[in-house]
Structures are given as C-alpha cells and as structure tokens.
Design a protein around this motif. Structure first.
Motif, mmCIF file in Angstrom:
data_model
loop_
_atom_site.group_PDB
_atom_site.id
_atom_site.type_symbol
_atom_site.label_atom_id
_atom_site.label_comp_id
_atom_site.label_asym_id
_atom_site.label_seq_id
_atom_site.Cartn_x
_atom_site.Cartn_y
_atom_site.Cartn_z
ATOM 1 N N TRP A 149 20.555 -5.409 10.778
ATOM 2 C CA TRP A 149 19.607 -5.043 9.718
ATOM 3 C C TRP A 149 20.217 -5.307 8.355
ATOM 4 N N GLU A 166 12.316 -6.505 -1.995
ATOM 5 C CA GLU A 166 11.996 -5.173 -2.513
ATOM 6 C C GLU A 166 10.702 -4.656 -1.892
ATOM 7 N N MET A 220 9.729 -5.147 0.982
ATOM 8 C CA MET A 220 10.025 -4.674 2.342
ATOM 9 C C MET A 220 10.726 -3.316 2.299
ATOM 10 N N GLY A 221 11.031 -2.853 1.108
ATOM 11 C CA GLY A 221 11.743 -1.582 0.979
ATOM 12 C C GLY A 221 13.244 -1.762 0.844
ATOM 13 N N VAL A 222 13.675 -3.011 0.663
ATOM 14 C CA VAL A 222 15.109 -3.255 0.494
ATOM 15 C C VAL A 222 15.477 -3.034 -0.974
ATOM 16 N N MET A 281 3.209 -1.893 -8.102
ATOM 17 C CA MET A 281 4.327 -1.993 -7.167
ATOM 18 C C MET A 281 5.696 -1.920 -7.853
ATOM 19 N N ILE A 284 7.037 -3.986 -9.906
ATOM 20 C CA ILE A 284 7.683 -5.272 -10.192
ATOM 21 C C ILE A 284 7.672 -5.500 -11.700
ATOM 22 N N ARG A 292 11.322 2.019 -8.849
ATOM 23 C CA ARG A 292 11.815 0.780 -8.269
ATOM 24 C C ARG A 292 10.911 0.375 -7.105
ATOM 25 N N THR A 293 10.645 -0.927 -6.974
ATOM 26 C CA THR A 293 9.716 -1.404 -5.949
ATOM 27 C C THR A 293 10.055 -0.842 -4.564
ATOM 28 N N SER A 294 11.327 -0.916 -4.202
ATOM 29 C CA SER A 294 11.694 -0.462 -2.854
ATOM 30 C C SER A 294 11.418 1.033 -2.683
ATOM 31 N N VAL A 325 7.554 1.400 -2.182
ATOM 32 C CA VAL A 325 7.215 0.949 -0.835
ATOM 33 C C VAL A 325 7.535 2.030 0.204
ATOM 34 N N MET A 369 2.558 -4.495 0.255
ATOM 35 C CA MET A 369 1.775 -5.566 -0.343
ATOM 36 C C MET A 369 2.109 -6.883 0.310
ATOM 37 N N SER A 387 4.400 -15.332 0.103
ATOM 38 C CA SER A 387 5.821 -15.645 0.066
ATOM 39 C C SER A 387 6.530 -14.964 1.229
ATOM 40 N N VAL A 388 6.937 -15.800 2.168
ATOM 41 C CA VAL A 388 7.660 -15.308 3.343
ATOM 42 C C VAL A 388 9.123 -15.686 3.165
ATOM 43 N N MET A 391 11.835 -7.756 9.219
ATOM 44 C CA MET A 391 12.077 -7.327 7.836
ATOM 45 C C MET A 391 10.997 -6.365 7.365
ATOM 46 N N ALA A 414 9.695 -4.111 9.039
ATOM 47 C CA ALA A 414 9.992 -2.777 9.570
ATOM 48 C C ALA A 414 11.358 -2.296 9.107
ATOM 49 N N TYR A 415 11.734 -2.684 7.902
ATOM 50 C CA TYR A 415 13.084 -2.364 7.412
ATOM 51 C C TYR A 415 13.287 -0.869 7.189
ATOM 52 N N LEU A 416 12.242 -0.200 6.695
ATOM 53 C CA LEU A 416 12.399 1.218 6.362
ATOM 54 C C LEU A 416 12.632 2.066 7.617
ATOM 55 N N ARG A 450 3.739 -9.007 8.527
ATOM 56 C CA ARG A 450 4.989 -8.414 8.059
ATOM 57 C C ARG A 450 4.717 -7.136 7.273
#
Lengths: 290, 242, 320
Positions: free
Chosen positions: A164, A180, A182-184, B53, B55, B74-76, B79, B85, B91-92, B104, B106-108, B152
């Motif tokens: 991860w 960001e 994605m929560g990173v 968001m 940004i 902060r965006t993260s 989220v 979003m 943009s992938v 990615m 499911a990062y949280l 995603r």
C-alpha cells in the motif's frame, strides 16, 4: 586475460555497491522530482552513525546498523517534513538549494565532531576470499556488498510494487491531485519516501565505510557516483540503478585495466558522458519509469 | 430538502489571483439523490468542485459535509469523510494496472479492510474492467478510462460521489452505458453529483439541477419542474436570461 | 516613468561606481579586500544567473571555467613568460572553445540531466588535470606574477570585472536574444516553438557566461596566487555562485549584487567562528530559501515593485 576477467568480475561486484549508493537518489527524484544534493552527505552521516554505534554496542555491526536505520529514518522525516516539503511547490531551484544547504550543514557538523580524519568501519569479511584461483580472486567483502545491495534493491522494488505504501508513493509521483483524491496525504508520502531513501543510503554508507573508508566531506564524491548510477539506470527506476551501478563499476575497472589505475575514475565519467550524450534521459529510460 | 442535506455549500467564492471564478454559490445535495450541475466551459464548474474538494482554497464561504465543516481542508482529509470525486478527463494512474488503480481507490483504512468485496462490486458494475484487469491504465480507451475513474472512486465506498464531465469526449452509446451504471450506484444508496455540459442528459438522469453561468447559480430546481428550453436559455444567456 | 527618470537612475549608477573606485585611496586594506571579493563573486553570480536564472540552464559545472581561468593565468605567466594581460585573451579563447565543444554533449541533456552532466564534465576535467603531466599533476603552480600586483590595482580590476558583468548581462537581456530569454523564462512552452533559435540563444548565453567566468577566474587567481586542480575545479565555486544567485533572486540583475554582498560579508564575519562558519552559512541559505523562495530581490519586488535594472522595458515598448 586473467586481469581482464578479474576486472569485469570486480566491476560487477563494485557496481552492486554503487547501486546501493544511488537507489535512494533515484527514488526521491522519481517520486517528487527532487534532485537531492544532500544524498551523499546523508549517506556519510549513516557511515558515521554505524561507526559510532558499533563501538557503543560491543562491536555488533548488525545492531549498529539497525539503530542507524531507525535514526536515519527520523532524520529523513525531519528533513522532508520541516524543510523540503515547504519548498517543493516553489519550483526546482529552491528545493535543490535547500538540499545543497543541508549537505553543507551536515558535512560541516560531521567535520566539527569527527574532524577531517579518514575513518573506516571494520568488516568481518575484510580479508576473506571466497574464490581464490589462479584465474580470479573474489573478495568476500565485495561479494557481501553485492549481495546486500541486491537484496536492498529487491526489497525496495517489492515495497514500491506490491505494498500500500508503494502504491501510494507511485500514485503521488504520477498525479498529486488524483492521489489526494484517493485519500493519500502526498506530503506525508514524500516523508515516507525520504525515509526509505535515507535508510537505503545508510546501508550504502555502511558498505562504503567498510570497503573504502570515509571522512566528513566524502559525501560529494559519492553523490556524483550516485548521480552516475541513476543517470545510466534512468531517474526513478529502482531496478535500473542495479544495472546502472554494474555498468559504471565495470567501466571504471576496465578503464583502470586498459589505461592505468589513475584513469579509473576518469573513464567512469567519460562513460557516463557518452551514455548521456547518446541517451540524454538515461540508458534505460525507454524501458522503465519505476 | 435543506435539513437533511448530505452536503451543504454556503456562499462559496473562489479566486485565481485577481480573477474571481465563483460568486457566492450555495447548494444542497440531499442524501440519496442525484444532483446535476450544468454549465458551459468556463462557467466555474471545475473551480466549484476544486473548492469543495480542497484542491483550490475558497476565498469565502463554507462547505459542510454530514454536518461537519470541511472548508479548505486538505484534499486527502476531505476525502476521508466519505466524499469522492471522479476527476475531469478521467485522470487515472497511467503506469499502474487497472487492478492497482482500483486498489488505490480503497486506500483509506475503512475501505482497505473490505477491499475484496469492493473490488468484486466494481468489477460487477463495470465488467469491461475485469477483462483488462492486468493491463496498464495508459492503454485503455476513453470509455474504459472513465469507467476506471468511476470504479476507482466507488472503491472508497463513498457516501457522496462527484463525477466531473463524464460525457466529455465519449461516444453517446458509451455515455449512456456509464450513466445507467451510475443509476445502479445511486440505487445502492450513494448520493451522486453529476457535473455536465450536456443539458438534456443531465436533466434526464438527475433529481435536482443547478445551472451555473459565469461563476453564479442562475437557476435551480427539481428536474421535473425544469424545462429543457428554459435551462438552455439560462445556459446560453438567451431569451429572458439574455 | 519617462526618459528623465531613467537618466537620473543612470547618473546614480555612474556616481556609485565612481565612489567605489575611490575606495582604495581612503578605505582600509580590509575594506579593499572585501571589495575585491564582492565584485568578483558578484561577477560569478551574475554569470551563473544568466545561465540558471535566465536561460534555464541550471549548471553545476561552471567551476570548470574558474579553473580554466586560473590555469590559463598560471601557464601563460609561469610556463610561457608572457604578461598577465595576455591571459585574459587566451582565457576567453580557451573557454569559448571548450564551452562550445562540451555544448554538443551536454546540450542534448535537459533539466536535471543537464545539471548532472555539467557536473560530471567538470569532475572529469578535475581528474584529468590531476593526471596531466603538462600542468604538473596535482602540484599546481605558484603564480609569481601575481605577487607584484598592488592591491589598489587588483581592486580596480575587480571593480571593472564586476561592473562589466552587470553591463554584459544587461546588454544580453536588452538584445534580441534577451527578448527570447525573457519569453522563455516566463513561459517555457511558448518560446519552445522556435526550437532552433532557442538552442542558439541558450548556446550563446552558455558561451558568454563561460568566457566571462573564466575572465573572472583570472582575476580571482591573481588574488589567490596559487592554483591546484582540487581547488580550481572545486564544486565549491559553483555552490557559491548558486548561493549568490538564488539568495539574491534568480532571474534578476540586482539579485547577484545583493547575494554577493551578503555572501562575502557573512563569510568574512564567520571567519571568527572557525568550525561552525559553514554550518551557519548553510543554515542561513536554507532559512532564506524557506522564507523567500524567490530570493531577496524577488521578495522586494513582490512587496514594493522596485526594479533597478528594468530589462522588461523593451518588451513593454514593443507592445505599446
């Protein structure tokens, strides 16, 4: 002929060590586009830590390395979090100069504490030859250097490809906004990346300390080797550094074989320049990015 | 519909240097609904989303999500509350595989624990992605990229899904397909915000609509009460909106 | 801002130079020495700024030309018994030819690769000089011709170099090439369209900057009077060039002036703290970058809109 074969073999083994020196630089560049001038100095800081800790810890190099890696990870977190993260979005020059300043500060702190004397770290493999025939001699120390470096590269490769943390690092390097979303927390990701870079650099620092020795100002001369490795292997490519290191190592020792030991370093640089001229973005640039 | 809105935007303004891109925008996104934000190029849609968001830092106003103030975070961090979003231009992560792109999402931590079931759901909604699982995202077609971006986004198991310009540059058939998937997503309880240039389709698929012109909300209402003609007049600044 | 204002500015600058020229008569030796260093380092900073700040060529290899200047001086006076004056001309010739030759490989590299490539070239030169019999390997030269030069003359030479460096950068920027450079600095992609011209402009800057760095190197070594590969081709030269340009403000003519004054005075002052002087210098650099990423001049411009050397004038004139 024997000497030629010997040069190639030693060059390959030396190249492994070079890869360990360069991989952290490559990582940091690939992830945040930062040219970290302080990489070499941090590496030598690692050498000094290993030296000091191994004296404190009854000569156990393994324990000393473990403590060093922990300390260097903290140094990396502090450097990135308190200094570099603040200037990363201000353009390339400010960030580069900050690392320049850090390099100078680190070198001179080391100078202040340890003086300008040449130091070295004792190695259990220093005088052991694994292979010793009429044809070739393989020094235990060089072989161990190569194996440790190769292991380091593959561990880093695994972390970046399969975990991860690694995915978040790659996401942040590809597209900050999307990462960001994605929560990173990308700033935190940069901190982790710098920790990884300094940890790997310290492993290189220990090996260099055992094999060649070092002093407070050695950082800059190793930085240029690191640059060479990374330039051949392609900035940001982890496995590329291993290939880059081997090419540089072999080029240097063949240079010494053909033109005399005085020309070893010169031929190394010349090889780098020729490669950069033919492939201005590194030899492996078309094959890989990560 | 005010009281139980999942997201409430109040008096939001945003600037780029001296240029003001948003003027005092207020919106409500009620839970479980599909809301569309319609506007032409340069109407301030992206600025609005970017401000929501985190940004872009808004210069005035407030954004609340589920009763919590998230303005300018902060965006993260935003989220992490359950907003996601699917960015414009889908943009992938180009040099990651389709599978890794979804991961990615499911990062949280919460989503990470349930990544397998979420992954199964994403592939169920977009079977086309399953076939391309191992491929690098950079080799996908436009429609597949859009699916991947939405898939995603869904991987975070969001409460609110914002889709920026899904139909941009895609064939109508593909857009229709993606839209019907979004209806499925909405059925499962996710609040959806569609940001679009295309009037007809937006009105057709959403419950409530906002029309954004030059950084201001010029019209809003239940889509059943909005006529396409009138929205277009507002949109293009013709008729009584001239 | 009329013609008149500009004239007043010119007058002030001329007056300032005139006052500076009389420093050796009234100032202490210490002050004169500081003056010499400020002018020479400012010249180095200006030349690096022309590359890194205006032409987008962030080189880490400009120490080559300081070293070439020093070695030219040593060889011309020690080996061939010629006068000091000859070494200026030869230094220009040697460095232009050398810069032109290395431009072929290193101009193929862009961005960070150029930065690294230029450094590698300079390290290669360093190693080469150490192994080169013709220049006495690592032993280097005592430049005895430099011993006879009175301090006042050296000061005036340094002043001329310093003023000349400003005039040179100013002239380049006000020229047709300068227009392209400004466009490039402000918007790289827009200027990119004219690729060939861009290449030529960059090359031109590189040659000018390298030649003038070498000339500055000659005067620097008249002051140092001893040349050795390790010091002559040391990355430290470029470190201080970058320090001066970035601290003062990249892409401004005023920047290196401010940067050089700060650098030299700080360094002199820090001689009182042996051991920690470089630590402080490095920390100051980092602190200034953190507080003012565009350098001191950038911060001043941002706040007050002051410009001493307005190179933008020309762009405005054309638009009007």
């Amino acid at each position: 002929m024997e000497l030629f074969v010997q040069s190639v073999i030693s060059g390959v083994l030396l190249g492994g060590l070079y890869a360990a020196i360069g991989v952290g630089l490559s990582l940091v560049f690939g992830i945040m586009g930062l040219t970290n001038i302080a990489h070499g100095s941090f590496m030598i800081l690692g050498s000094f830590f290993v030296m000091v800790f191994s004296r404190q810890l009854a000569g156990s190099i393994v324990l000393a390395l473990a403590v060093t890696l922990a300390v260097m990870a903290a140094v990396g977190a502090l450097t990135q979090g308190a200094l570099i993260n603040r200037v990363l979005d201000k353009g390339a020059e400010p960030a580069l100069l900050v690392t320049f300043g850090i390099a100078i500060v680190v070198q001179n702190i080391l100078q202040l504490i340890f003086g300008a004397d040449f130091k070295s770290i004792s190695s259990p493999f220093a005088s052991v030859n694994v292979v010793s025939t009429k044809w070739v001699v393989i020094s235990g120390e060089y072989l161990v250097n190569f194996l440790i470096s190769a292991a380091l590269i593959f561990i880093l490769h695994f972390i970046i490809r399969k975990t991860w943390l690694g995915r978040s690092i790659r996401a942040a390097s590809g597209n900050v906004t999307a990462a960001e979303l994605m929560g990173v927390n990308t700033k935190r990701t940069y901190i982790y990346a710098m920790c990884l870079a300094l940890v790997s650099g310290s492993v290189g620092g220990m090996l260099v300390g055992q094999t060649f020795g070092f002093y407070s100002y050695s950082g800059m001369s190793y930085l240029i080797i690191a640059f060479g490795v990374v330039v051949i292997g392609g900035m940001g490519s982890i496995v590329g550094t291993l290939i880059g290191g081997v090419i540089l190592g072999v080029a240097q020792l063949l240079g010494a074989y053909f033109f005399g030991p005085g020309m070893q370093i010169f031929i190394g640089y010349l090889t780098l320049l020729v490669i950069l001229t033919l492939k201005p973005r590194g030899l492996l640039s078309s094959m890989v990015r990560k | 519909m005010d009281a139980n809105a999942l997201m409430a935007i109040d008096g939001l303004s945003a600037h780029y240097g001296d240029f003001q891109a948003l003027y005092d925008v207020s919106m409500r996104f009620p839970k479980g609904k599909i809301i569309s934000i319609i506007g032409s190029n340069g109407a301030g849609k992206s600025t609005l989303l970017n401000s929501v968001m985190g940004i872009v830092k808004p210069s005035a106003g407030k954004v609340c999500f589920a009763g919590k103030d998230v303005t300018g975070k902060r965006t993260s961090a935003i989220v992490a509350n359950g907003i996601t979003m699917s960015p414009e231009g889908s943009s992938v992560f180009e040099d990651m595989s389709v599978h890794e792109n979804l991961l990615m999402g499911a990062y949280l931590p919460e989503a990470r624990k349930r990544k397998d079931s979420l992954l199964a759901r994403a592939y169920e909604i977009f079977p086309a992605l399953k076939e391309k699982e191992k491929q690098l995202a950079t080799f996908l077609s436009g429609g597949q990229r859009q699916m991947l971006a939405i898939g995603r986004a869904l991987m975070s198991d969001p409460k609110l899904l914002i889709c920026d310009e899904i139909s941009l540059g895609l064939a109508p058939v593909v857009v229709g397909d993606i839209y019907s998937r979004i209806l499925d997503v909405n059925e499962s309880g996710v609040t959806v915000v569609l940001v679009e240039q295309e009037v007809k389709r937006s009105l057709e698929y959403s419950d409530y609509g906002y029309v954004l012109v030059k950084g201001r909300v010029v019209m809003e209402g239940e889509t059943k009460d909005l006529s396409e003609e009138e929205v277009k007049e507002a949109y293009f600044g013709t008729g009584k909106y001239a | 801002m009329g013609q008149r204002f500009w004239n007043i500015k010119t007058l002030c600058i001329v007056a300032a130079v005139a006052v500076l020229a009389f420093l050796p008569r009234y100032g202490s030796d210490y002050a004169v020495n500081i003056g010499i260093l400020v002018f020479l380092y400012m010249s180095l900073g200006q030349m690096w700024n022309l590359l890194g700040g205006f032409a987008g060529l962030a080189s880490l290899g400009q120490q080559i030309f300081v070293g070439l200047g020093g070695y030219t001086l040593a060889l011309v006076t020690q080996e061939y018994g010629m006068g000091i004056a000859a070494s200026f001309g030869i230094a220009v010739g040697v460095s232009v030819v050398f810069a032109y030759v290395i431009s072929f490989p290193i101009f193929k590299m862009s961005g960070v690769y150029f930065t690294i490539g230029s450094w590698i070239v300079s390290e290669a030169i360093l190693v080469f000089f150490r192994n080169w019999k013709f220049v006495h390997y690592d032993a280097g030269y005592n430049i005895t011709a430099a011993y006879k030069i009175p301090m006042g003359a050296l000061y005036l030479g340094a002043l001329a170099i310093g003023v000349g460096s400003i005039a040179l950068v100013y002239a380049v920027l006000r020229s047709k090439m300068g227009l392209a450079l400004m466009a490039m600095r402000d918007n790289e992609s827009a200027a990119e369209v004219r690729g060939v011209r861009l290449y030529r402009t960059k090359l031109f800057c590189f040659l000018i900057s390298s030649a003038y760095t070498a000339v500055t190197g000659v005067v620097l070594y008249l002051n140092i009077a001893y040349v050795k590969p390790g010091a002559a081709f040391s990355i430290d030269w470029t470190v201080c060039m970058v320090f001066i340009a970035v601290i003062g403000g990249l892409g401004t003519i005023e920047g290196p002036i401010i940067g050089a004054v700060i650098y030299v005075i700080l360094r002199q002052y820090l001689y009182n703290f042996p051991g920690i002087s470089m630590i402080i210098l490095g920390s100051v650099a980092v602190a200034i970058i953190l507080l003012a990423p565009k350098g001191i001049m950038g911060a001043i411009r941002g706040r007050f809109g002051v410009e001493l050397f307005s190179v933008r004038r020309r762009v405005d004139e054309r638009l009007e």
